[in-house]
Each structure stands twice: as C-alpha cells, then as structure tokens.
Design an enzyme around this catalytic site. Structure first.
Site, PDB file in Angstrom:
ATOM      1  N   LYS A   1       0.841  -1.199   0.000  1.00  0.00           N
ATOM      2  CA  LYS A   1       0.000   0.000   0.000  1.00  0.00           C
ATOM      3  C   LYS A   1       0.876   1.248   0.000  1.00  0.00           C
ATOM      4  CE  LYS A   1      -3.894   1.959   2.672  1.00  0.00           C
ATOM      5  NZ  LYS A   1      -4.758   1.717   3.853  1.00  0.00           N
TER       6      LYS A   1
ATOM      7  N   SER B   1      -9.435   1.737   3.142  1.00  0.00           N
ATOM      8  CA  SER B   1      -8.640   2.550   2.239  1.00  0.00           C
ATOM      9  C   SER B   1      -7.670   1.726   1.410  1.00  0.00           C
ATOM     10  CB  SER B   1      -7.875   3.606   3.057  1.00  0.00           C
ATOM     11  OG  SER B   1      -6.992   3.002   3.997  1.00  0.00           O
TER      12      SER B   1
ATOM     13  N   SER C   1      -9.684  -0.527   7.409  1.00  0.00           N
ATOM     14  CA  SER C   1      -9.141  -0.517   6.049  1.00  0.00           C
ATOM     15  C   SER C   1      -8.486  -1.821   5.634  1.00  0.00           C
ATOM     16  CB  SER C   1      -8.128   0.622   5.902  1.00  0.00           C
ATOM     17  OG  SER C   1      -8.770   1.873   6.024  1.00  0.00           O
TER      18      SER C   1
END
Length: 606
Positions: A81, A155, A179
């Site tokens: 990420k 997210s 997330s």
C-alpha cells in the site's frame, strides 16, 4: 509452465504456500513467478490498482539472486500500500503533492525482503488512508474484480484488488478503522488485522498514530500468518512497537465459545441478504462445535462513534495540516472535509474522550472474560461506486459499523470470506479478540474458511487443502531447539532421548543468526544472534521435554553454550542453544552451510 495460468487446473501455485513449495521443489523458477505477476498486471489492465510499479527486470534479477530456498517467503511477489515506504519507489499516500522518495524500506517491508519476498509495486488507496470505500484517490478507482459495480473497499483498495484478481498472492494494507477488513470482504479474500504494535509502523505514513497498524491481504489464513510471522517483532524505530511473541497455529479447540450480539442489536441497513448470510455463518460455527453466547454490542457501538465524532480525527489533521494550509486544493474534497474537523477539538474534549474510552475498555474486558472471540459481520452491507459517489460520507460511515471500534479497544481481528450472495456480492465475517490472540483467531478462522468451500479471490479457484498444523509440545512440556551435536543421529542426541524427549519437527531459524564451528570435543557449533535479516536461516530440530527433564538438561550444558530464545522463520519462538559472543573469536563461520548436519557431511567428504 504450471504457474502461467490462473485457471482452475493450475491453481496449485496461486497461494503463498504453494508458490514457495514449487520454488523449493524446482518445478517453478522464482523468476517465472515474478514475471507472471507483471504479465497478469498487464493483462488485467486496470491502471487504478497500482500507483507505481517496480522495474520488472530489477524484480526478476532480485528473485534470481535468492539462493536460500528455506526462506519462508522464498520469491513470493508482494504488493505494498502506497502509504508504506519502499526504497526506490515514491510514497504518495495517494496525494501527488505529498509525494517523497524514502531513503529506506519501512521495517515491515525490510522484514518481508529478508524472508525472501519480492516487492512488485505500490498500490492505490483512499487518500491518506481516510475512507473505507476506495473511491477517494486522484489515481482512479480500482475496479472490484468480484462484482464490477461495487466499490473495491478502502482505504487499502489497490492491495485488496491485487490479491483478489490474482496479480500477487500477498499484499500489505493498513488498518486504523477497518481498512484491512472491509476491502477483504468486498474482494472475497482474507484480511488479517494484527494486534497493535505487533508489526512495526516505522516507515508508515500515519493516519492516527495511536491506532494504526499494517495489515495483510491474502487468499488463505495460512498465507496471512506466514507474512505476519515474517514481519512481527519489536522495533526500536517505532515508539508504539510492542514485544508480543506470536504463538504457533494450533488445532481447532474442542471447546470454543464465541460471542454474538444480542437479538436486535445488529444493523444491516435493510440488507436482508447480508442478515441472512450472517445467520448462516453463525450456524456454520455451531456445526463446527462452537458455543455461541450473546453479548451486549452497544458499548462497542459507542466506542466506534468516538473515532470520528471524538478527538481522534485530530491525529489525521496533524499529518496533513501543513498541506491543508499551503495547498488545500491538493487534497481530495471528501478527505479535506473529514480531516479539517480535526482542528476543532480542545484539550478538554480529548481528555473527556480518553476517560470515556478507558471505561469502555473495561466493559470490553468483561465481555471477553468468558469468550474466546466475538463474531461480527465484516460490514453490514455493500454499496456500488455510484451510490458512494452520490453519498460519500454517510455510506462510508455505514461500512465501518463493525470495524471502527476495534483499534480503540486494542483488539486483533481476522476478516474471513463467509458466503457469496445470490446477487453476486461477497459477504464476510470478522473474528475479534483481545490483543495478543492473533494466533488463536487464525487457528479457528482457517478451519471456518476451509469449511465454507468458497473459491478464493475473484478467479473461481478452489481452496487448497487445509494443511496440518505442526506438532506441539504438550501443555506441561517445554520445546527446545537444537542445532548441533544433539540433532537426531549425532553424537549427543542420547542426552535428549535418555530424558524421554520427543522429536516434534525439523525447522529453520529466522535469517537472524550466524553459525560457528567451536573448538570442542565432540565438535559442536555455536549459534549467535545478529541483527534481524543480517544473518542466515539455520536448520534445527524442535524437541519436547518435561520441565524436570529440561532442568536437568540445561544444568549440564557446558560453557560457552547456553539456552536462550531462538526465533524461527515462521515467527514462533523456542528455547534453544546460543553461544556467548566472546567464544566466537577465531572460530570458523560456517553459516553458509545452513546447518551443522550439512557442514559435518561436507567435512566427511573433504
């Protein structure tokens, strides 16, 4: 080449465990697996998944340089990420104006590399990790590969989609408010949210520093645990790091008590398909032998409201307040609206919220006192991208109904696929337990996931057979790791067998050790711990013995050897032989042999 295709006939090399096994057996070359990831990324052709990709030739070359097949993640492609630092790739947090080039890997990434993983690229996210929907990024909206009209979840949108679509078998996300769990449900994959501080956050762009954790996306629970084991451990570079030894996976317990909310307390926002799927999941747990006990969910809901209605949003504001002041237009409008509210809480507001949170934590402690874990829907419903874009804040908030309280209460969590609804939407459940029970959640969660017989990810691939858990010492026994003359068939093995010790398994250490030949009679090695990742993985054996026998055995160990704690490649720890540093002066470094047995065999040949 068996790893080229993603169809059912060749699913064998899709999971981390299968990829590592194929590499070790020589049926698939590490470079082939890495090249396959890049080929799949091109074929999938969704530019919103990755914000940046590593040069393919460099990644392949790194895989070709790996020479230690005992590494637990031997040449496994991993996506990261893009709020986690990877040396050589920019960190953007999905905000071009914030972008910087890190000088080094985040600690978690460095540990993955040390375990043999190959970093492929940086994935898209809701900007500054603020959101559960995956639509708040200037780099686009990753398409949900399970059902294209649904949001991908956030997210950690790009990481979850990359795993579900088969582009990589493993990806890192982050989880402050859900997330690492909501995207797992929406993409029909596993999302492991570890105990706070179990994985170092050094090199992570914070959302809420007191609540953040790096999370794992994978196709199976065992794969997620393998990654967690590689990354877990204290880190002096992270003031929020904790020393929390990771227990091994265990067999499904004979007695298991799981909490479910009292009747009428669950919220599904009118989604009857999700409500039905949760009821069926509870029945599945009962069929597996679990006892379900009702608990009061209301204090958990109250805790969840503190996250965005209380002062914790100020932590998000702290991260980007300079950018808000200088270039507010650089921040996504929804992210800006949420974050700017963090400037308003007063110190008095903060302390009042902390006092209330402490009281709620005590309520949670009492709830878990009689439970092994609680079982909740990962999210109460699903939404399309169009719905979320039309109502971005309210629908995002709904998706966090069962996730927002978790880190505030210092819980660990495991999001599991549970069902595919008749409308083609995935449904998942999450196991939650107090901090430190990560291995317990994995041990029961892996059995539940296997029992669903769901396909893995979005490619309709069957789940692999559930691997047997390694043998463990009995509850009144101690596990000891031996690396030299006490190995099976070697000169001092009788010192174990005469004490009725039993061999559990062969294993390898984490790559944190050096092995030296000591000048002793009979010949013995000395294993010295060095900096994490700076050593070699050393082969050893694990033996189980009674506490009384362990005491006799340890009392007879001559210097310069002693018994310390040995970290294994899979994250477990065991008592085992180590050497005093002063004793290695002038001793021959035999680490390259990977173990004492190999060294002795080569010596005989010589």
């Amino acid at each position: 080449m068996p790893c080229r295709s993603s169809d059912g006939a060749n699913h064998v090399t899709e999971t981390v465990a299968a990829i590592v096994a194929a590499h070790r057996a020589g049926t698939v070359k590490p470079a082939q697996t890495v090249a396959r990831s890049y080929q799949r990324i091109r074929e999938h052709n969704d530019p919103a998944i990755f914000i940046s990709l590593r040069d393919e030739a460099d990644a392949i070359a790194e895989a070709e340089r790996l020479t230690d097949p005992t590494l637990p993640l031997y040449s496994v492609p991993v996506a990261v990420k893009d709020n986690i630092d990877v040396k050589g790739l920019p960190t953007t947090a999905a905000c071009p104006a914030y972008s910087y080039l890190p000088a080094q890997d985040a600690t978690a990434v460095a540990k993955l590399r040390a375990a043999g993983a190959i970093i492929i690229g940086k994935t898209n996210l809701d900007q500054f990790a603020t959101g559960l929907v995956g639509v708040r990024s200037p780099y686009g909206i990753p398409k949900n590969p399970v059902r294209a009209d649904l949001v991908p979840g956030g997210s950690s949108s790009g990481s979850a989609v990359a795993v579900s679509a088969g582009l990589v078998p493993l990806a890192l996300g982050t989880d402050t408010a859900g997330s690492g769990r909501v995207p797992a449900m929406l993409n029909n994959i596993v999302g492991l949210k570890p105990s706070l501080g179990l994985i170092s956050n050094a090199g992570l762009v914070p959302a809420c520093r007191t609540l953040d954790c790096i999370s794992v996306f994978s196709l199976t629970v065992d794969d997620a645990v393998a990654a967690l084991a590689a990354m877990a451990g204290p880190d002096g570079a992270d003031p929020f790091s904790r020393d929390r030894p990771l227990a091994p996976l265990a067999a499904f317990p004979a007695k298991l008590t799981l909490g479910i909310p009292k009747a009428g307390q669950l919220i599904f926002f009118g989604d009857h398909a999700a409500e039905k799927a949760y009821g069926e999941a509870c029945k599945r747990w009962q069929a597996l032998g679990a006892t379900l006990v009702e608990f009061d969910l209301e204090p958990f809901y109250e805790t969840a409201r503190l996250l965005y209605e209380g002062p914790w949003v100020a932590e998000r504001y702290l991260v980007i307040r300079d950018l808000l002041a200088s270039s507010p237009e650089a921040i996504h409008p929804v992210t800006r609206e949420i974050t700017i509210a963090g400037a308003r809480p007063t110190a008095a507001d903060t302390f009042a919220a902390l006092y209330r949170l402490q009281a709620l934590r005590r309520v949670a402690d009492r709830t878990f006192a009689e439970l092994d874990a609680i079982v909740l829907p990962t999210a109460p419903t699903v939404y399309s991208t169009a719905q979320v874009l039309a109502n971005p804040i309210e629908l995002n908030s709904r998706l966090g109904t069962y996730t927002n309280f978790v880190n505030l209460l210092d819980l660990c969590g495991l999001a599991l696929p549970s069902a595919m609804r008749s409308d083609g939407a995935p449904f998942g459940i999450t196991l939650l337990a107090p901090t430190g029970r990560d291995a317990k959640l994995a041990s029961i969660g892996r059995v539940f996931h296997a029992d669903t017989r769901l396909s893995i990810g979005s490619k309709a691939l069957p789940q692999p057979s559930l691997a047997a858990v390694p043998a463990q010492a009995g509850s009144d026994e101690i596990t000891i790791a031996v690396v030299g003359a006490h190995l099976s068939g070697m000169a001092l093995n009788h010192e174990l067998t005469t004490l009725d010790a039993s061999l559990l398994e062969e294993a390898v250490t984490a790559p944190d050790y050096k092995l030296y030949r000591l000048d002793t009679t009979p010949p013995k090695p000395g294993m010295l711990r060095v900096e994490a990742g700076a050593g070699t993985s050393i082969k050893l054996e694990l033996w189980a013995m009674s506490p009384a026998a362990f005491g006799k055995f340890v009392a007879a160990i001559p210097p310069p050897l002693s018994i310390g704690t040995v970290r294994l490649a899979d994250g477990r720890q065991a008592k085992g032989f180590i050497v005093e540093p002063a004793a290695i002066a002038g001793a021959k470094d035999i680490s390259a042999y990977g173990g004492w047995r190999t060294f002795m065999a080569e010596k005989v040949k010589g």
